[in-house]
Write a protein that holds these residues in place. Structure first.
Motif, PDB file in Angstrom:
ATOM      1  N   THR A 130       0.813  -1.209   0.000  1.00 40.20           N
ATOM      2  CA  THR A 130       0.000   0.000   0.000  1.00 40.20           C
ATOM      3  C   THR A 130       0.853   1.269   0.000  1.00 40.20           C
ATOM      4  OG1 THR A 130      -0.182  -0.321   2.375  1.00 40.20           O
ATOM      5  CG2 THR A 130      -2.072  -0.962   1.055  1.00 40.20           C
ATOM      6  N   GLY A 131       2.175   1.131  -0.014  1.00 39.15           N
ATOM      7  CA  GLY A 131       3.053   2.285  -0.150  1.00 39.15           C
ATOM      8  C   GLY A 131       3.063   3.194   1.057  1.00 39.15           C
ATOM      9  N   GLY A 132       3.523   4.426   0.826  1.00 41.11           N
ATOM     10  CA  GLY A 132       3.632   5.436   1.875  1.00 41.11           C
ATOM     11  C   GLY A 132       4.158   6.685   1.204  1.00 41.11           C
ATOM     12  N   PRO A 133       4.407   7.754   1.953  1.00 36.47           N
ATOM     13  CA  PRO A 133       4.883   8.983   1.322  1.00 36.47           C
ATOM     14  C   PRO A 133       6.152   8.736   0.480  1.00 36.47           C
ATOM     15  CG  PRO A 133       4.343   9.360   3.628  1.00 36.47           C
ATOM     16  CD  PRO A 133       4.251   7.879   3.401  1.00 36.47           C
ATOM     17  N   GLY A 134       6.074   9.069  -0.811  1.00 37.31           N
ATOM     18  CA  GLY A 134       7.224   8.871  -1.708  1.00 37.31           C
ATOM     19  C   GLY A 134       7.280   7.497  -2.342  1.00 37.31           C
ATOM     20  N   PHE A 135       6.514   6.561  -1.785  1.00 38.44           N
ATOM     21  CA  PHE A 135       6.509   5.195  -2.324  1.00 38.44           C
ATOM     22  C   PHE A 135       5.090   4.828  -2.741  1.00 38.44           C
ATOM     23  CE2 PHE A 135       9.963   5.356   0.805  1.00 38.44           C
ATOM     24  CZ  PHE A 135      11.018   5.139  -0.057  1.00 38.44           C
ATOM     25  N   THR A 235      -5.508  15.182 -10.697  1.00 32.95           N
ATOM     26  CA  THR A 235      -6.909  15.517 -10.423  1.00 32.95           C
ATOM     27  C   THR A 235      -7.546  14.556  -9.426  1.00 32.95           C
ATOM     28  OG1 THR A 235      -7.793  14.137 -12.197  1.00 32.95           O
ATOM     29  CG2 THR A 235      -7.157  16.392 -12.787  1.00 32.95           C
ATOM     30  N   ASP A 236      -6.863  13.448  -9.150  1.00 40.99           N
ATOM     31  CA  ASP A 236      -7.419  12.521  -8.153  1.00 40.99           C
ATOM     32  C   ASP A 236      -6.922  12.930  -6.770  1.00 40.99           C
ATOM     33  OD1 ASP A 236      -4.772  11.750  -8.122  1.00 40.99           O
ATOM     34  OD2 ASP A 236      -5.098   9.863  -9.170  1.00 40.99           O
ATOM     35  N   LYS A 237      -7.368  12.254  -5.786  1.00 43.10           N
ATOM     36  CA  LYS A 237      -6.952  12.623  -4.431  1.00 43.10           C
ATOM     37  C   LYS A 237      -5.759  11.785  -3.972  1.00 43.10           C
ATOM     38  CE  LYS A 237     -11.330  14.348  -2.426  1.00 43.10           C
ATOM     39  NZ  LYS A 237     -11.415  15.456  -3.303  1.00 43.10           N
ATOM     40  N   ILE A 238      -5.089  11.170  -4.956  1.00 40.32           N
ATOM     41  CA  ILE A 238      -3.963  10.310  -4.594  1.00 40.32           C
ATOM     42  C   ILE A 238      -2.668  11.082  -4.783  1.00 40.32           C
ATOM     43  CG2 ILE A 238      -2.783   8.156  -5.146  1.00 40.32           C
ATOM     44  CD1 ILE A 238      -5.494   7.149  -6.245  1.00 40.32           C
ATOM     45  N   TRP A 239      -1.934  11.278  -3.719  1.00 37.52           N
ATOM     46  CA  TRP A 239      -0.708  12.079  -3.754  1.00 37.52           C
ATOM     47  C   TRP A 239       0.478  11.250  -3.302  1.00 37.52           C
ATOM     48  CZ3 TRP A 239      -1.212  16.540  -6.225  1.00 37.52           C
ATOM     49  CH2 TRP A 239      -2.483  17.123  -6.281  1.00 37.52           C
ATOM     50  N   LEU A 240       1.528  11.295  -4.113  1.00 36.42           N
ATOM     51  CA  LEU A 240       2.757  10.596  -3.747  1.00 36.42           C
ATOM     52  C   LEU A 240       3.517  11.408  -2.700  1.00 36.42           C
ATOM     53  CD1 LEU A 240       4.490   8.127  -4.486  1.00 36.42           C
ATOM     54  CD2 LEU A 240       5.517   9.487  -6.321  1.00 36.42           C
ATOM     55  N   TYR A 241       3.504  12.712  -2.885  1.00 40.95           N
ATOM     56  CA  TYR A 241       4.326  13.571  -2.020  1.00 40.95           C
ATOM     57  C   TYR A 241       3.500  14.482  -1.122  1.00 40.95           C
ATOM     58  CZ  TYR A 241       8.048  11.938  -5.056  1.00 40.95           C
ATOM     59  OH  TYR A 241       8.919  11.150  -5.751  1.00 40.95           O
ATOM     60  N   GLY A 242       2.255  14.145  -0.904  1.00 36.50           N
ATOM     61  CA  GLY A 242       1.482  14.913   0.065  1.00 36.50           C
ATOM     62  C   GLY A 242       0.465  15.821  -0.602  1.00 36.50           C
ATOM     63  N   SER A 243      -0.648  16.005   0.089  1.00 39.06           N
ATOM     64  CA  SER A 243      -1.764  16.775  -0.442  1.00 39.06           C
ATOM     65  C   SER A 243      -1.754  18.183   0.162  1.00 39.06           C
ATOM     66  CB  SER A 243      -3.044  16.013  -0.095  1.00 39.06           C
ATOM     67  OG  SER A 243      -4.074  16.897   0.177  1.00 39.06           O
ATOM     68  N   GLY A 244      -2.377  19.120  -0.517  1.00 37.12           N
ATOM     69  CA  GLY A 244      -2.465  20.494  -0.007  1.00 37.12           C
ATOM     70  C   GLY A 244      -1.617  21.438  -0.847  1.00 37.12           C
ATOM     71  N   VAL A 245      -2.035  22.724  -0.858  1.00 35.65           N
ATOM     72  CA  VAL A 245      -1.343  23.721  -1.681  1.00 35.65           C
ATOM     73  C   VAL A 245       0.141  23.783  -1.306  1.00 35.65           C
ATOM     74  CG1 VAL A 245      -1.206  26.162  -2.279  1.00 35.65           C
ATOM     75  CG2 VAL A 245      -3.442  25.082  -2.019  1.00 35.65           C
ATOM     76  N   ALA A 246       0.426  23.765  -0.011  1.00 33.51           N
ATOM     77  CA  ALA A 246       1.818  23.890   0.427  1.00 33.51           C
ATOM     78  C   ALA A 246       2.668  22.732  -0.110  1.00 33.51           C
ATOM     79  CB  ALA A 246       1.885  23.935   1.956  1.00 33.51           C
ATOM     80  N   ALA A 247       2.127  21.500  -0.036  1.00 32.03           N
ATOM     81  CA  ALA A 247       2.889  20.334  -0.509  1.00 32.03           C
ATOM     82  C   ALA A 247       3.122  20.419  -2.021  1.00 32.03           C
ATOM     83  CB  ALA A 247       2.149  19.040  -0.157  1.00 32.03           C
ATOM     84  N   VAL A 248       2.117  20.891  -2.756  1.00 35.15           N
ATOM     85  CA  VAL A 248       2.263  21.013  -4.212  1.00 35.15           C
ATOM     86  C   VAL A 248       3.288  22.107  -4.536  1.00 35.15           C
ATOM     87  CG1 VAL A 248       1.086  21.537  -6.384  1.00 35.15           C
ATOM     88  CG2 VAL A 248      -0.036  20.093  -4.672  1.00 35.15           C
ATOM     89  N   GLU A 249       3.255  23.181  -3.769  1.00 33.63           N
ATOM     90  CA  GLU A 249       4.247  24.247  -3.966  1.00 33.63           C
ATOM     91  C   GLU A 249       5.665  23.704  -3.789  1.00 33.63           C
ATOM     92  OE1 GLU A 249       3.992  28.303  -2.237  1.00 33.63           O
ATOM     93  OE2 GLU A 249       1.900  27.768  -1.829  1.00 33.63           O
ATOM     94  N   VAL A 250       5.847  22.918  -2.769  1.00 29.90           N
ATOM     95  CA  VAL A 250       7.175  22.332  -2.523  1.00 29.90           C
ATOM     96  C   VAL A 250       7.612  21.514  -3.738  1.00 29.90           C
ATOM     97  CG1 VAL A 250       8.438  20.606  -1.155  1.00 29.90           C
ATOM     98  CG2 VAL A 250       6.971  22.273  -0.013  1.00 29.90           C
TER      99      VAL A 250
END
Ligand code: HEC
Ligand code: HEC
Length: 286
Positions: A130-135, A235-250
């Motif tokens: 089921t993975g994890g952040p980055g995986f 567009t889905d709610k699945i994020w490899l590196y984290g959800s939220g504007v701040a995480a996307v900015e990073v």
């Protein structure tokens, strides 16, 4: 002086020892026993030279022929492995879809794939895949590099940014760090990206334009991703590196570039095929 004499009752001689009139009968060990005992002593000396036996300060005597339980165990293991592969004879040359459609192959591949996953993949992808952040989660139907049997097989063989000649490779530029976009533009486009999956976030037209100009070439006009580029669906709610504007900015500022090792050459071909079949069957295979 001790004196040996014949004991009339038993018909044996005494040893000559006497304590207050008690005399000791001389009953020697049977000859056959004694000879076996001597043979054992000689055998033991031979044994010292042939087998590992005497402990030394930091080592031990190795014996003339250097036999070791370790090499015996390795030979045993390899024998077992050979038998296991013989069991799967034909599987090495079978195309992937044939493995899926042949019950005997499929059964073997699933068991083998599951075991190999636990040994090699679980440390990064989690024991349940089921993975994890980055995986990435390998159970869902969200694939960066494709969820068809062939796609998964190729990813496992050559890896992602692994350094292998045939690796899957695509690098998202450092939009912020390298000055391609200003800080404000990074925030603007990140907000637009989040608005695609989170109705609570409102994107702007300028953010949409920035996306079309800078991001659509990899992530697609509709931001639904592109497996040719390894660019995930945004567009889905699945994020490899984290959800939220701040995480996307990073990520937009200085993207992470996930590395997945190549397994060709490390695992045998049958095991790699088994893994592809196993992963494909986890529920998200396409
Ligand atoms: C050192 C950590 C690590 C190990 C070990 C590892 N992986 Fe990965 N794997 C990753 C990372 C990181 C990614 C995502 C790479 C990226 O960002 O594109 C990935 C991606 C994948 C993908 C592609 C997912 C997609 O969405 O397209 C598959 C399939 C995969 N791994 C299967 C395996 C299998 C099977 C094994 C065991 C043989 C394995 N991985 C072992 C780190 C690892
Ligand atoms: C050259 C192709 C390319 C371009 C251009 C590109 N990306 Fe990416 N993007 C990728 C790849 C490949 C990944 C996956 C990185 C990884 O697996 O480590 C990614 C990952 C991401 C992620 C992380 C997704 C997650 O699930 O955590 C976000 C967010 C993102 N990109 C946003 C953008 C935005 C916004 C732009 C435009 C400013 C952009 N990308 C432009 C290729 C690109």
């Amino acid at each position: 002086m001790a004196q040996q004499e014949l004991d009339h009752l038993s018909g044996q001689t005494t040893t000559g020892h006497e304590w207050d009139g008690l005399k000791e009968l001389n009953t020697p060990l049977p000859k056959w026993w004694l000879y076996v005992f001597y043979v054992c002593i000689v055998w033991a000396i031979g044994y010292w030279f042939v087998y590992p036996s005497w402990p030394l300060v930091s080592d031990y005597t190795k014996g003339f022929f250097g036999p070791s339980m370790r090499s015996a165990a390795i030979a045993d293991y390899e024998g077992g492995n050979a038998a296991r592969l013989a069991n799967a004879s034909g599987l090495a040359d079978a195309p992937l879809d044939k493995i899926k459609s042949t019950p005997a192959f499929l059964e073997f591949a699933m068991a083998n794939g599951k075991a190999a996953f636990g040994d090699n993949c679980a440390p990064c992808h989690g024991s349940g895949a089921t993975g994890g952040p980055g995986f990435p989660n390998l159970q869902d139907d969200d694939w960066m590099w494709g969820g068809k049997l062939e796609d998964i097989y190729q990813t496992i063989r050559f890896g992602i940014r692994s350094g292998n000649d045939k690796m899957r490779d695509m690098t998202m530029p450092n939009f912020g760090k390298d000055g391609i976009l200003t800080k404000e533009q990074v925030a603007d486009v990140a907000t637009y990206v989040m608005s695609l999956s989170d109705t609570a976030v409102k994107g702007t037209d300028s953010g949409k334009q920035l996306f079309a100009d800078n991001c659509a070439s990899c992530h697609g006009e509709d931001a639904k991703g592109n497996i040719e580029m390894g660019a995930p669906n945004l567009t889905d709610k699945i994020w490899l590196y984290g959800s939220g504007v701040a995480a996307v900015e990073v990520q937009v500022n200085q993207p992470k570039h996930g590395v997945m090792p190549a397994w060709e050459g490390r695992l045998d071909p049958i095991t790699i095929k088994s893994l592809a079949v196993y992963i494909h069957s986890l529920g998200g295979g396409k």
